[in-house]
Every structure is written in structure tokens, then in C-alpha cells.
Enzyme design. Structure first.
Site, PDB file in Angstrom:
ATOM      1  N   LYS A 185       5.703   1.071   1.028  1.00 43.83           N
ATOM      2  CA  LYS A 185       4.192   0.600   1.391  1.00 43.83           C
ATOM      3  C   LYS A 185       4.405  -1.024   1.060  1.00 43.83           C
ATOM      4  CE  LYS A 185       1.595  -1.083  -2.036  1.00 43.83           C
ATOM      5  NZ  LYS A 185       0.189  -1.839  -1.982  1.00 43.83           N
ATOM      6  N   THR A 227       5.336  -7.515  -2.526  1.00 43.18           N
ATOM      7  CA  THR A 227       4.486  -6.402  -3.019  1.00 43.18           C
ATOM      8  C   THR A 227       4.571  -5.175  -2.386  1.00 43.18           C
ATOM      9  OG1 THR A 227       2.845  -8.098  -3.428  1.00 43.18           O
ATOM     10  CG2 THR A 227       2.118  -5.842  -3.423  1.00 43.18           C
TER      11      THR A 227
END
Lengths: 383, 383
Positions: free
Chosen positions: A159, A170
Site C-alpha cells: 500500500k 510511505t
């Protein structure tokens, strides 16, 4: 499952469980401000290198939450361990979402119980859905290869869309294989592959407090454990790299507001690190990225970024190409190439190639463009 | 005057002339890719420290233009020197605008001739107009002070909006005083003031190929030449710093698409350099800057940026305040401060104060927000 952390009602809890304790390796954010699940995960995985389950929530990062945050991360693992009947130290927690808001532990515990009850072999895509936040699409990849005469499988999910930076995006990524692998070999495979994949992409240059990449190998394929330096290790390493590269490029493709996927290739540097620095200087430049969005072959911004990379380049040795169109030759702009270059920039995906003319070392990174949509996503919503 | 380099027909040639040869100091871009006028200016100014005129064109950076570019920069100076009847070595050239396009030398020569014919004592604002590119407003500032019993005057102009980075903004700045100053003293005053002004602002973190700051002191005030360490040097230094700070803040205020002027103050670091690094990590973060634009007191992004600054911070010692509202205390987010913080973020200008709790050193930098308009300006037009 959805437990109500996300106001949208979308899935926000994933529980991924191996049918036996697996050899495991992990990489965590190098951000000095680390979320509670990262601190706990680093401590739990430690030197043992064994995991059986990963429990993830999205919608809340459990970062900047102090001692209560650490207790909440422990509670996630305890709940999963109770439901699964396994040692809590075999459970790795991850969280992603907004920073600085207390994690709603009771909601999450109830979610974990429901996820445990719903465990099934064919819900990989559901788990991949539950770990995303601002992502526009779920990110999975798989491969297989032969190791010592046995076919082994690899599957991964990731993700990430914003806060995608060098070392590391991230992001959360979980990669699983049924191969049996010695722990030292698994760690070497993970760090080599991460270096060329998750550590070679950028969307906005911001690094998160929660980044985690986990690689688990449960040995269900029945092969003899793969050792470092063996042919099996080479084959497995290639296959795992392939899965991680697919996932990493999907992160950039899904970069918040991205309309372009651009490969930045720097050649002819004195060292690999210098090549990487130059590539990242281009890949991170706001002016370069807005020019990509505008489909403008503005090589001047690329030259300025190279000169600003902190490495000793010599301007009049530098060539810059957009795919095969040379826009700068020996440091001098080539206005005649304008039209051809503009055609390249209209592609969804293209390569910027820079030749520094100083040595033999190269590096490649991937970046997105900087669009109105990036600003909208990151100014209009708290993420 | 306008000589036709800018398609808009706006002014694009400035000629600034002192009534006698002046002591001069200058700082140039540290970008390794330097425009031709920068290379020529560095060489001309050299150790002599004397200048009488500055000739500037906007609309074309004369960068990445090879040997022809260097000849064009020399031609600018030669034309000015012929018109003014002064040694060409006393003329400093500057260019700003698009990179990699040949400078139209004949147009520019004609423009310089007309500028020389139009020289007057009251056209400071016209010159300030002629040096700008994407700027929304012209940037001038002035001050005066007493040096050894004589009143001396300082006046400056600057241009810059995008490519505004630490060390240095994409900018041109010219500051003039009628004080008499020894050359070593003038250099010391310029570099100290630049450190706290032009080297302490960022808009987009991109550094240009053309940045130039010039300080000229022609001695017309009739004071005894100011020496390093004297009381006169301190007074003059404060006044010049004041002019340069006004100009630097105007650069940020006019940052491309900027709607906010934000002071980032980092306190309690182990070294000034560490405080600066932390301040810049915040000031440059795309996620922080889009949150400013969205008026969202998203302290999580500030914490992530601090952790990503490359200095060894301790998360649970960090306080973050928006003006006087504490949003993070000892590393833990304070959701109760949300409303008060949101009010601060709605201001046109505010301060983010970070206390690292590690030492006694501080640093301040200024930044803008990142808006839709930034993306529009930098994707829709070639600049």
C-alpha cells in the site's frame, strides 16, 4: 474487514496468517520518528527471525501517540494471538493513516476477532484492500520459480501513494513465499531487492513514520532450506525482486495525483551513490515534476537539478535524453529536438536518461509527476 | 527598457550604473551548472572587488548555451561598457529566464543602448521591473543609518518567485550603498547577511543556475571607509541585513502560487546546522506545504519531516507549536488543540515553532505553501 476506523466504512483491518511459523525478515522506516507498531515490530522480530502472522490497520498510523500508542500496538498483537492460538511474539503489527490520533483499540480488537473468524485462503485481495488509504487501486503481485527441483510461489501486497520517498516509501509491503529459506539468506534477499525497488522510488520525497516491508518464508513447498550463495538463492532472489519491483512501480503509478510514471536513469557517474544522488535530485525536483505534468520537455530544470545534486558534475560533459531524443549534448541545449521531445513527454511512461561523462557507475529511480490532483488530495483532506 | 526578449513586450533589460567605480562583493549560485553570465561575473569580479555597472536581462537565462553563451555574456558587458565609456571589467552581467535557448544578442545590444540613453536617478523602480520574470510584484527595499557621523543610504532590488532554495534562492538581488566600505568588510557584511536572509528561504527547493547577489558601495556619502570590526561596520551591517531580509521575505511572499508566508523556527538543537537542517526539512516538505495551503494543522506531517531531517532527534522530547498553540507535547499529539491550531493556520502568516529538547542552538527559515497555482504556473508555461 471493516471495523469503523475509516469513516468511509471501507475495510481497515487485515490479518495475514501462515499455516506454520515462518522464517521472516523485515525492513522498517529510517525516519527518527517511528510509529508505535514499528517500534514494537522491530523489537519483536529482533534476531529471532520468526513470524506467523501480520495484523494491519489502516486509517490511523498510531504514531505520535506516546505510551498509550505502544500499549495499543501490543493489544493488536495480543488480540490476534488469542484468536489464532499462537505466541504474541509471532505477530507483527502495522498501522497506516493519520498521525497523532489515539488508536480506537476496542473497535480494532473487535475487527481482529472478525478477521480471524473470516480467514480463508482466497481472501488475499481482501487483505490487500484493507491495508490501503489514499491509494486508487490495490497492489498485488506474484511469481513462481524452481528452487532445488521444487516449484515455489511468491505473492506480495503493498500500500502507498503519498509520502513515497527514497529509503523508504510511505508504504507497507508484505511478501510471502512457500519456499524454505535460511534466515540469513532471507535477510540478504530482502535488503538487496528493497535497495533496487522500494528504496528506488519517490513520489513526494516525504518519508513516513510507519514504513514496513516484511518477507516471510514458511517452507510449505518442502524444498531443502535455501542458503546464501546457492543457485536456489539466486533464482529465488530474482523472483522476489520481480514481485517487489512490480509492487514498487505500482506505488509510483498510483502516486497521489500522478499522471506519469518516469524512469530516471543516470549513467557515467564516478560512484553508484553519486549516480543515485543525481537521479534523486531530478526525481524529487518540484519544477521537474510539474514540467512532466505539463508535458513540457524543459531540460533546463533537469540540468539545474543535476547541478544541485551535491555531487561534482561537469556541466559541459552532460547529455540528457528523453527516451531516444537528445535534448542536451555536452551541456548545451538542443532546441531542434523540441518537437520530438514533446512527443515523448506526452507518453504515460517514459525515461529520462542522463550521461554524466565522469565514470562507469549507473543508477535508476522511478518518480511521478506533480499535478493539481496531488495538491488537492493533500490540502483538502487530512491523511 | 523592453528589447523584445520577453514575448509579452514587458521590460527585459536593466542597466544600473554607479557614478564612480564602487567597491563590490558578490555571491553566486552554488549550483554546479552555472549560467554563462555567472561564470563571466565570477571571473570578472574576481579578487579586484570593483564594479561600476550591472547589466541584466530577463526572459532568457543564457544557461546551457555553451561557448556561444559565454560570448553573448561578454557582448552584453562590451555593449554596456561602450555606451558608458567605462572598462568592461567593471560591468557585471546577469540573466534570468528560460534555460537552454540562445540569447538574442543583437536585440539585447539594442536594448542596452536604449537603457544607457534613458539612465536617470529616479528609475530604480523601472529597473526593478525589468529584472522580474514570473514575479507578481517588484521587490525593492531601502534603509539608512549613521556611519562615523555621516548618514549613508542603502537601496536594493530583487527578483525571484520559483526555484527558491536554500543556498540560494533563484534570484537576482542588487544592493547599493553610498557608504565607503573596505572590500574585506563589504564581503563579510554580505556573506553574514545572506546567510540569514537569502540563504534562509525556500519556495520549492530547486536552486537555479543563475543566482546572483551583488552589493556595491560607491563611497559618495564621503565617510571614512568602514573597516571590519568597527562600530560603523556593525551599524551598516544591521541596515544592509534589514534591506536584504525585506527582499528575502518578499521572495517567499511572492513564491509561485503562495498564499502563506510561514516562519519555521527550530530551537533546542545540538548545533545551528542541525537546527537549520530540521527547519529546512519542514520548510521543504511537500506534504507540510500542501497542509499549509489547506489550512490544516497537520502536525503529523511536521513530525514526519523532522524525523526525516537526517539529524538524530528524540521523538518524545519534541514540542511543536503553531504560533502559541502547542499541538505536540513531548512527542505526543494534542487533539484538544485542533481548533486553536486551525485558527492559526487561517492566518496569512504564522510561525511553526519546534523545540527539539537536545541543546541550545536555534535556526529560522521562511517558506511558502504549495498551492494549485504553483502547479499551474510551472506546468502550463515554460519558465
Amino acid at each position: 474487514v471493516a471495523c469503523g476506523i475509516k469513516k468511509s466504512g471501507n475495510k481497515d483491518v487485515a490479518l495475514i496468517v501462515a499455516d506454520r511459523a515462518a522464517t521472516a525478515a523485515a525492513l522498517f522506516t529510517t525516519n527518527r520518528v517511528k510509529a508505535a507498531p514499528v517500534l514494537l515490530g522491530m523489537q519483536r522480530l529482533g534476531r529471532r527471525g520468526k513470524l506467523q502472522a501480520v495484523v494491519v490497520n489502516s486509517g490511523n498510523a498510531n504514531a505520535c501517540t506516546g505510551a498509550a500508542g505502544l500499549r495499543a500496538a501490543e493489544a493488536m498483537c495480543d488480540e490476534a494471538s488469542d484468536c489464532l492460538g499462537i505466541d504474541a511474539r509471532l505477530v507483527l503489527p502495522s498501522s497506516t493513516g493519520v498521525i497523532g490520533v489515539p488508536l480506537p483499540v476496542e473497535k480494532l480488537r473487535a475487527g481482529i476477532r472478525r478477521a480471524a473468524a473470516a480467514l480463508s485462503e482466497d481472501s488475499f485481495q481482501h487483505a490487500a484492500q484493507a491495508i490501503i488509504t489514499t491509494d486508487r487501486f490495490i497492489k498485488t503481485a506474484s511469481a513462481n520459480c524452481i528452487v532445488a527441483g521444487k516449484r515455489v510461489r511468491i505473492a506480495g501486497m503493498a500500500k502507498g501513494a503519498g509520502m513515497i520517498a527514497p529509503r523508504m516509501a510511505t508504504m507497507l509491503a508484505y511478501v510471502f513465499t512457500d519456499a524454505a529459506v535460511e534466515v540469513g539468506c532471507l535477510r540478504a534477499i530482502l535488503s538487496a531487492a528493497a535497495d533496487q525497488t522500494f528504496n528506488s522510488v519517490t513520489v513526494d520525497g516525504d518519508m513516513s513514520t510507519n514504513d514496513t516491508v516484511v518477507l516471510m518464508a514458511n517452507g510449505a513447498a518442502g524444498n531443502a532450506p535455501v542458503r546464501r550463495g546457492s543457485r536456489g538463492a539466486a533464482a529465488l532472489s530474482r523472483a522476489i525482486y520481480g514481485v517487489m519491483k512490480q509492487l514498487a512501480l505500482k506505488l509510483v503509478e498510483d502516486g497521489e495525483g500522478a499522471t506519469k510514471l518516469v524512469e530516471i536513469r543516470v549513467e557515467g557517474a564516478r560512484s553508484t551513490e553519486a549516480a543515485r544522488q543525481a537521479a534523486y535530485a531530478i526525481a524529487r525536483s518540484q519544477l521537474v515534476k510539474t514540467a512532466f505534468f505539463g508535458q513540457d520537455p524543459n531540460f533546463g530544470r533537469i540540468m539545474a537539478a543535476i547541478g544541485n545534486a551535491g555531487i561534482p558534475v561537469v556541466a559541459d560533459r552532460i547529455d540528457v535524453l528523453f527516451d531516444r531524443v537528445a535534448v542536451v549534448k555536452k551541456g548545451v541545449g538542443n532546441p531542434a529536438a523540441e518537437q520530438g521531445a514533446a512527443r515523448v513527454l506526452r507518453r504515460r511512461s517514459f525515461r529520462v536518461r542522463v550521461r554524466l561523462g565522469q565514470g562507469t557507475k549507473n543508477a535508476t529511480v522511478w518518480t511521478s509527476d506533480l499535478s493539481h490532483e496531488y495538491v488537492r488530495i493533500n490540502s483538502a483532506y487530512r491523511t
